[in-house]
Design a protein around this motif. Structure first.
Motif, mmCIF file in Angstrom:
data_model
loop_
_atom_site.group_PDB
_atom_site.id
_atom_site.type_symbol
_atom_site.label_atom_id
_atom_site.label_comp_id
_atom_site.label_asym_id
_atom_site.label_seq_id
_atom_site.Cartn_x
_atom_site.Cartn_y
_atom_site.Cartn_z
ATOM 1 N N GLY A 83 22.403 65.329 62.978
ATOM 2 C CA GLY A 83 23.246 64.854 64.023
ATOM 3 C C GLY A 83 23.051 63.458 64.341
ATOM 4 O O GLY A 83 23.872 62.582 64.541
ATOM 5 N N ALA A 84 21.503 63.215 64.798
ATOM 6 C CA ALA A 84 21.335 61.904 65.233
ATOM 7 C C ALA A 84 21.572 60.774 64.204
ATOM 8 O O ALA A 84 22.147 59.574 64.521
ATOM 9 N N THR A 85 21.274 61.163 62.794
ATOM 10 C CA THR A 85 21.684 60.105 61.518
ATOM 11 C C THR A 85 23.262 59.915 61.854
ATOM 12 O O THR A 85 23.477 58.714 61.378
ATOM 13 N N GLY A 86 24.117 60.898 61.945
ATOM 14 C CA GLY A 86 25.485 60.715 61.930
ATOM 15 C C GLY A 86 26.095 59.890 62.706
ATOM 16 O O GLY A 86 26.673 59.201 62.633
ATOM 17 N N LEU A 87 25.351 59.943 63.980
ATOM 18 C CA LEU A 87 25.773 59.017 65.138
ATOM 19 C C LEU A 87 25.494 57.707 65.026
ATOM 20 O O LEU A 87 26.140 56.907 65.197
ATOM 21 N N ALA A 88 24.273 57.579 64.733
ATOM 22 C CA ALA A 88 23.582 56.217 64.217
ATOM 23 C C ALA A 88 24.543 55.526 63.155
ATOM 24 O O ALA A 88 24.758 54.360 63.101
ATOM 25 N N GLY A 89 24.842 56.135 62.084
ATOM 26 C CA GLY A 89 25.639 55.921 60.871
ATOM 27 C C GLY A 89 26.920 55.243 61.586
ATOM 28 O O GLY A 89 27.361 54.407 61.046
ATOM 29 N N GLY A 93 28.738 51.826 61.277
ATOM 30 C CA GLY A 93 30.201 51.691 60.574
ATOM 31 C C GLY A 93 30.912 50.807 61.409
ATOM 32 O O GLY A 93 31.556 49.899 61.089
ATOM 33 N N LEU A 94 30.972 51.146 62.769
ATOM 34 C CA LEU A 94 31.830 50.407 63.508
ATOM 35 C C LEU A 94 31.251 49.055 63.859
ATOM 36 O O LEU A 94 32.460 48.160 64.023
ATOM 37 N N GLY A 95 30.026 48.896 63.885
ATOM 38 C CA GLY A 95 29.496 47.390 64.031
ATOM 39 C C GLY A 95 29.829 46.749 62.812
ATOM 40 O O GLY A 95 30.313 45.303 62.994
ATOM 41 N N PHE A 96 29.808 47.304 61.431
ATOM 42 C CA PHE A 96 30.398 46.498 60.174
ATOM 43 C C PHE A 96 31.672 46.159 60.472
ATOM 44 O O PHE A 96 32.247 44.904 60.052
ATOM 45 N N LEU A 97 32.483 46.904 60.805
ATOM 46 C CA LEU A 97 34.090 46.536 60.815
ATOM 47 C C LEU A 97 34.329 45.538 61.866
ATOM 48 O O LEU A 97 35.111 44.765 61.558
ATOM 49 N N LEU A 98 33.627 45.784 63.182
ATOM 50 C CA LEU A 98 33.927 44.727 64.036
ATOM 51 C C LEU A 98 33.442 43.312 63.552
ATOM 52 O O LEU A 98 34.246 42.257 63.806
ATOM 53 N N LEU A 199 33.126 62.965 58.074
ATOM 54 C CA LEU A 199 34.408 62.392 57.067
ATOM 55 C C LEU A 199 35.556 62.148 57.993
ATOM 56 O O LEU A 199 36.147 61.264 57.985
ATOM 57 N N LEU A 200 35.949 63.092 58.953
ATOM 58 C CA LEU A 200 37.050 62.909 59.655
ATOM 59 C C LEU A 200 36.942 61.807 60.627
ATOM 60 O O LEU A 200 37.697 61.065 60.827
ATOM 61 N N GLY A 201 35.786 61.595 61.088
ATOM 62 C CA GLY A 201 35.447 60.453 62.200
ATOM 63 C C GLY A 201 35.587 59.062 61.235
ATOM 64 O O GLY A 201 36.409 58.215 61.831
ATOM 65 N N TRP A 202 35.255 59.137 59.998
ATOM 66 C CA TRP A 202 35.080 57.788 59.323
ATOM 67 C C TRP A 202 36.758 57.609 58.824
ATOM 68 O O TRP A 202 37.276 56.498 58.775
ATOM 69 N N ALA A 203 37.409 58.799 58.579
ATOM 70 C CA ALA A 203 38.700 58.539 58.274
ATOM 71 C C ALA A 203 39.629 58.186 59.306
ATOM 72 O O ALA A 203 40.503 57.121 59.234
ATOM 73 N N PHE A 209 41.815 50.661 61.638
ATOM 74 C CA PHE A 209 41.346 49.337 61.115
ATOM 75 C C PHE A 209 42.316 48.954 60.074
ATOM 76 O O PHE A 209 42.888 47.732 59.799
ATOM 77 N N GLY A 210 42.766 49.873 59.127
ATOM 78 C CA GLY A 210 43.716 49.650 58.149
ATOM 79 C C GLY A 210 45.095 49.421 58.618
ATOM 80 O O GLY A 210 45.913 48.552 58.266
ATOM 81 N N LEU A 211 45.449 49.914 59.734
ATOM 82 C CA LEU A 211 46.701 49.797 60.278
ATOM 83 C C LEU A 211 46.584 48.303 61.029
ATOM 84 O O LEU A 211 47.647 47.557 60.785
ATOM 85 N N VAL A 212 45.737 47.930 61.660
ATOM 86 C CA VAL A 212 45.507 46.707 62.278
ATOM 87 C C VAL A 212 45.779 45.427 61.514
ATOM 88 O O VAL A 212 46.436 44.556 61.254
ATOM 89 N N PHE A 213 44.813 45.826 60.331
ATOM 90 C CA PHE A 213 44.561 44.602 59.488
ATOM 91 C C PHE A 213 46.105 44.434 58.496
ATOM 92 O O PHE A 213 46.467 43.425 58.061
ATOM 93 N N GLY A 214 46.635 45.700 58.208
ATOM 94 C CA GLY A 214 48.124 45.562 57.634
ATOM 95 C C GLY A 214 48.953 44.790 58.395
ATOM 96 O O GLY A 214 49.727 44.167 58.032
ATOM 97 N N ALA A 215 49.006 45.161 59.965
ATOM 98 C CA ALA A 215 49.832 44.372 60.737
ATOM 99 C C ALA A 215 49.672 42.716 60.675
ATOM 100 O O ALA A 215 50.880 42.069 60.894
ATOM 101 N N LEU A 216 48.332 42.298 60.697
ATOM 102 C CA LEU A 216 48.024 41.144 60.698
ATOM 103 C C LEU A 216 48.189 40.185 59.558
ATOM 104 O O LEU A 216 48.661 39.173 59.351
#
Length: 436
Positions: A83-89, A93-98, A199-203, A209-216
């Motif tokens: 669980g700890a690894t999942g939260l950190a991961g 992922g959020l940091g990378f996308l931002l 997987l659900l959280g990542w999806a 982000f896909g919706l945002v970048f598509g609109a841009l």
């Protein structure tokens, strides 16, 4: 904890509640310091200026330092290392996308080689590392943000330790069913049950982000000449819409690679948590257990890439081109990212099989190195082409800006399979780690 006593003196604990946290933080900081020195020294050996070289090393290490603090907190919240690894991961992922969003929305310079990042980049530790600007302004002061993000959460983690039970977390584990469902009686089904939440959280994140970048993509006509030149350089085409889409989907591919690292490292956490031992005493074989994880990661990565690409399709209606063109183009762009993700997953399996104690550090260090040497970030550091070629992401065809050439995709796929097979063979031969 361990105790010592002498005649006439009361016993005093030698190891207390904070020992594990202090040891883990010290190890992480030491590893990042060594990484900074090695990166800087390697660049100096290759003829780069010393000031910029060590600034680049410090920028890379600062990302690890920042996430040390984040991981220190997640270790107190979750009841298991999984669980700890999942939260950190998820935070990674959020940091990378931002960071990627800040770069994509930023303003390129006249030559198209530098980008003044937009505000999302300043919300990410990865973005802070880029703002050091090695070989340019060498802004060492930005590193203070990473130090702040390391010290503040570590102090918070120290306070949280006093509020939780030893061996537990602040968030208690839920009770399971008394009898397992039929799908949980096969390795792949059990792995799916354990990983579906992540997987659900990542999806959800990639969908947003896909919706945002598509609109841009409908606003690309407002870009100036410098912006067009930058996207042409990064996306590999003078067709600005295709170059933009290729760059954005490439960024999503790197994020999905982080998902693969997070999921496959659960192989190691299953050993350390004692989850694996009772599974293997049943009819489940090591090969079945391993292949169940691999199958879930491969299918999960495919799903995430398609979710991101199709989300972009859904909101890019104002961009040039019809839906009939956008759907196959972006689907193809998503699929060509998978061989690079496969290489990342194979490297994790090899690390878990051959060097299990160092698997987590090696896997995340490789991901970070390949990320920074990849096509979205390497131009910032002015790295030689051969250094950029060390990243599997560099060899991914820039679809839809260019053709989906077969040779690099086959080479990446074979490399990923070879690394994965090496890791699986080692895992089948070595002893399983038991909980202390």
């Amino acid at each position: 904890g361990a105790r010592s006593s002498t005649s006439g003196e009361s016993s005093r604990p030698l190891v207390g509640r904070y020992a594990a946290l202090a040891a883990a933080v010290a190890l992480s900081l030491g590893a990042n310091l060594v990484l900074a020195l090695l990166v800087g020294a390697a660049m100096v050996v290759n003829g780069q200026p010393a000031s910029g070289s060590f600034a680049a090393g410090a920028a890379v290490a600062s990302v690890g330092v920042a996430f040390t603090g984040i991981a220190a907190v997640t270790a107190q919240l979750a009841s298991t290392s999984r669980g700890a690894t999942g939260l950190a991961g998820a935070a990674l992922g959020l940091g990378f996308l931002l960071s990627g969003a800040g770069n994509m929305l930023g303003s390129p310079d006249r030559d198209g080689l530098r980008v003044t990042s937009a505000w999302p980049s300043w919300l990410s530790p990865i973005g802070w590392g880029q703002q050091v600007r090695p070989f340019d302004t060498n802004r060492w002061s930005v590193l203070g943000l990473s130090l702040l993000l390391a010290t503040t959460p570590v102090a918070t983690a120290g306070a949280l330790i006093r509020r939780r039970d030893v061996g537990g977390g602040l968030w208690p584990q839920r009770r399971g069913r008394a009898v397992a469902k039929p799908g949980l009686r096969v390795p792949a089904g059990l792995v799916w049950r354990l990983e579906r939440g992540a997987l659900l959280g990542w999806a959800v994140a990639l969908l947003g982000f896909g919706l945002v970048f598509g609109a841009l993509s409908g606003q690309l006509d407002d870009l100036g000449d410098r912006g067009r030149d930058w996207y042409a350089t990064v996306g590999g085409s003078t067709q600005i819409v295709d170059a933009y889409r290729a760059s954005i989907v490439e960024m999503a591919g790197m994020a999905v690679a982080a998902y693969a690292v997070q999921m496959l490292l659960r192989l190691r956490s299953s050993e350390l948590d004692g989850v694996l031992e009772p599974v293997l005493v049943t009819r489940v074989t090591r090969a079945g257990w391993l292949l169940g994880h691999v199958a879930n990661v491969v299918l999960g990565s495919l799903l995430l890439m398609l979710v991101f690409a199709w989300a972009m399709v859904g909101t890019s209606g104002s961009a040039p081109g019809s839906l009939a063109d956008r759907l196959p183009d972006l689907t193809a762009a998503a699929l060509v990212q998978l061989p690079a993700v496969l290489v990342m997953g194979g490297a994790v399996l090899a690390a878990v099989g051959l060097l299990p104690r160092w698997a987590s550090a090696i896997s995340w260090a490789l991901f970070l190195a390949w990320l920074l040497l990849g096509p979205l970030f390497a131009p910032t550091f002015d790295l030689p082409a051969w250094v950029q070629d060390l990243s599997p992401f560099t060899h991914v065809p820039k679809v839809p800006a260019g053709d989906a050439t077969v040779a690099p995709l086959v080479a990446l796929t074979l490399l990923g399979i070879a690394l994965g097979a090496l890791g699986i063979a080692a895992l089948r031969r070595r002893d399983v780690a038991l909980p202390a």
